[in-house]
Design a protein around this motif. Structure first.
Motif, short mmCIF file in Angstrom:
data_model
loop_
_atom_site.label_atom_id
_atom_site.label_comp_id
_atom_site.label_asym_id
_atom_site.label_seq_id
_atom_site.Cartn_x
_atom_site.Cartn_y
_atom_site.Cartn_z
N VAL A 118 -2.79 4.82 -3.26
CA VAL A 118 -2.64 5.59 -2.34
C VAL A 118 -3.10 6.44 -2.02
N LEU A 124 4.29 5.59 3.32
CA LEU A 124 2.77 5.51 2.64
C LEU A 124 3.71 5.31 1.95
N SER A 125 4.54 6.28 0.98
CA SER A 125 5.01 6.28 -0.51
C SER A 125 5.16 4.76 -0.48
N ILE A 179 -0.94 11.75 0.37
CA ILE A 179 0.66 11.42 1.11
C ILE A 179 0.85 13.16 2.20
N LEU A 225 -0.99 12.64 5.12
CA LEU A 225 -1.01 11.74 5.41
C LEU A 225 -0.26 13.01 6.91
N GLY A 244 -4.14 7.39 1.81
CA GLY A 244 -3.87 8.35 2.74
C GLY A 244 -4.52 9.48 3.13
N SER A 291 -7.97 0.86 1.14
CA SER A 291 -7.02 -0.11 1.65
C SER A 291 -7.48 -1.48 0.20
N VAL A 345 4.13 2.16 -0.31
CA VAL A 345 3.29 1.31 -0.68
C VAL A 345 2.91 1.17 -1.73
#
Lengths: 358, 303
Positions: B95, B73-74, B41, B44, B99, A332, B76
């Motif tokens: 990302v 998530l995509s 991704i 997750l 993930g 993050s 983001v």
């Protein structure tokens, strides 16, 4: 009303310095909410994760110990990233460095002499660079994307390590654990700060920052790199070789990561084992970006990331926080940083009234 | 069962995680966007789907939840790469790291647990054939993936939407000039890619190997990214590429059960080695890439 991004006339230096701090603040805020949702005490986690590593010499010396490899790897990666060569396989180059360095004490366990640990560092750096030869060749000669090839090389490196530890390099007296023999005294890098585990390799890491700074900011070679990354066509027109930049980026990245791997096995770990890297190669990508791809910025960001590692261990013990939470925090942090640096080159304009968006 | 019939029977299932993720990424890249976060991704999607099935929610709900997680998530990724025009390579890596971190955090207390997969649905008569019979007994998701592949192929070949997506990827300035909303279309493609990667992860963790282990995606998201290049951005070729990788991962299982004198680590590394070799062969043909590639791939676009 959706605000619009308007390109600034010139990049904002103030934002460039503020961006990592804003990102850190945002990451802390979001993750504390996450910890709260997980039923953890956010104050305790915050204290253990971000303050405790800096309180007290013994925990701060552990932070310095982790700073070394992160700093070394990130300096190497940043040179490539600035030239738009995305080596994301430092993890594999680190592992190969550890393997190459370990070859000396594994095959000569009885050897003594002050030459051993320096030779291990040299071997490690060569091993890391060697692992980067494949992606460099693939990119320059075969036009293959180095992102995919470096990552695949990392996955292969993990299997090479497994093979050695379960097979030919397994310690015969090691109760069948996947690890090598413990290295002899002369295979260990001398301690720099008495009473801690911090060794001379920290100086090497700091030296890498100075060298990277001198190379990137002060030399013609570094200038060619920058132009190649920012304006490839202009670089080609000026006769700067793209192939040379790719080769150098990947070899320097591999060299630095390999050196870091060697320094781990010849330092705090003292043998070759599966847990030689706790994701340093991937964390260093975050370190490089968070430091603005600038040699001095990276010194600061590697300290922060090292503190997160130590703080994560603290929080696991004192606040029952899973180790994976640190990886979420790291991820993050990079997300927020990439959001924040947008405003170095752009500014937000809210469409309040007609003509207001000037 | 002989090695060959074992590979024939299992390769479609082994190929499905690669196929779903790569088809999603195909749409994303056709629209001119490079999402390197597939691995994260998928991870997750895998963990949330596993948890739904583990608590008795069933596979349909699990795939739905995985798709939603993939979309979130995509988004983001979309916010940073399309909204803020950040460097797509860096955002994709970020990302992906996020993930993978989230998946191991969420799956922390489910490590090494197992569930039941899905039954095979066999085509009558064909599935009784010798050697190739196993090819015609697959689970529902595999059959649906084959339909989806055909649908995507038809979408790019015949539909207006396919043409618009390609225009947005080839020349976003021109597409915008004739009135298409480039950023909105690209975001749509990114969301579709996220949903597909979520489904790919769900299949990996609830059907193909119905268990959760941290890191179980094991590079399959990255191989899916390579598959889009292998397939030179064409649906049919990506399908055959995915089949090849399904077969390669099974071949290493066959080698282990038949006690070939090869270290198991070499067999585990085989898919990665094959990826590097095939990637080099395909990309060294620059003409092929120029004809089929996506002109604006990875370049930020802002009005």
């Amino acid at each position: 009303m959706i605000p619009r991004l308007i390109r600034r006339d010139r990049a904002s230096l103030r934002m460039a310095v503020l961006a990592p701090l804003l990102a850190l603040a945002a990451a802390i805020l979001v993750n504390l909410v996450l910890f709260l949702a997980m039923g953890k005490d956010p104050a305790a986690v915050f204290y253990a994760l971000l303050l405790e590593p800096f309180l007290g010499w013994s925990s701060f010396s552990e932070v310095l110990l982790k700073t070394g490899p992160l700093l070394l790897i990130a300096q190497g990666l940043a040179i490539g990233f600035r030239a738009k060569v995305f080596n994301i396989g430092a993890e594999g180059q680190f592992i190969l460095g550890a393997i190459f360095a370990s070859a000396i004490p594994v095959y000569f366990p009885q050897a003594t002499g002050g030459w051993i640990w320096p030779a291990m560092l040299v071997m490690g750096a060569l091993g890391g660079a060697l692992w980067a030869v494949v992606p460099a060749f693939w990119r320059v000669r075969l036009n293959a994307n180095e992102i995919l090839v470096t990552l695949m090389m990392s996955l292969i490196a993990a299997q090479v390590l497994n093979y050695l530890l379960l097979g030919p390099w397994k310690d015969p007296q090691g109760f069948n654990f996947p690890q090598s023999v413990m290295f002899q005294y002369d295979a260990m890098i001398p301690i720099l700060l008495p009473g801690t585990r911090v060794n001379l390799s920290l100086l090497l890491a700091l030296l890498s920052a100075v060298l990277a700074w001198a190379y990137m900011q002060r030399s013609f070679g570094g200038y060619q790199f920058l132009v190649g990354g920012l304006a490839p066509k202009a670089a080609a027109y000026a006769g700067f070789s793209e192939s040379r930049a790719i080769w150098l980026s990947l070899l320097i990245g591999g060299f630095a990561a390999g050196l870091a791997g060697a320094a781990e096995v010849a330092g705090p770990i003292g043998q070759l084992q599966r847990g030689i890297s706790t994701g340093y190669g991937y964390a260093a990508i975050i370190v490089a970006y968070l430091g603005g791809l600038h040699p001095i910025g990276i010194v600061a960001s590697s300290l922060l990331m090292a503190a997160l590692y130590i703080g994560g261990d603290n929080a696991m013990v004192s606040a029952d926080l899973p180790v994976a939470a640190v990886r979420v925090f790291q991820g993050s942090l990079l997300v927020f940083y990439l959001a924040a640096i947008t405003f170095v080159r752009f500014r937000l304009v809210w469409p309040i009234r007609k003509g207001g968006a000037a | 069962m002989s090695g060959l019939s074992f590979i024939l029977a299992g390769m479609l299932a082994a190929a499905t995680p690669f196929l779903l993720a790569a088809l999603g990424e195909l749409v994303v890249e056709r629209a001119g966007v490079l999402n390197l976060g597939l691995e994260g991704i998928m991870a997750l999607g895998a963990v949330v789907a596993f948890i739904v099935v583990y608590h008795g929610g069933g596979h349909v709900a699990a795939f739905g939840v995985a798709a939603v997680a993939g979309i979130l998530l995509s988004l983001v990724f979309g916010w940073l790469a399309l909204g803020l025009r950040a460097n797509q390579v860096a955002v994709g890596l970020a990302v992906g790291i996020l993930g993978q971190g989230l998946s191991s955090l969420i799956g922390n207390s489910y490590e090494s647990l197992t569930i039941t997969g899905l039954p095979k649905l066999a085509v009558p008569v064909l599935s009784d054939l010798p050697v190739v019979g196993g090819l015609f007994a697959q689970d529902a998701v595999v059959w649906l993936s084959l339909l989806g592949t055909a649908a995507l192929w038809a979408m790019f070949r015949y539909s207006r939407l396919g043409l618009i997506l390609r225009a947005v990827g080839e020349n976003p300035q021109a597409a915008r000039a004739i009135g298409y909303r480039v950023v909105a279309l690209r975001l749509g493609a990114v969301v579709f890619g996220g949903a597909m990667a979520g489904l790919a992860g769900a299949y990996a963790a609830t059907v193909y190997t119905p268990l959760w282990a941290d890191g179980m995606i094991a590079g399959r998201g990255w191989i899916a990214l390579a598959l889009v290049v292998f397939g030179t951005w064409m649906t049919g070729r990506i399908f055959f590429g995915a089949l090849l990788f399904g077969a390669v991962s099974l071949a290493s299982l066959v080698a282990q059960t038949e006690n070939w004198a090869v270290p198991s680590q070499l067999l585990s590394a085989l898919p990665y080695i094959v990826t590097i070799v095939v990637l080099g062969i395909i990309t060294s043909n620059k003409r092929l890439l120029k004809i089929n590639g996506v002109a604006s791939l990875g370049e930020p676009f802002g009005p």
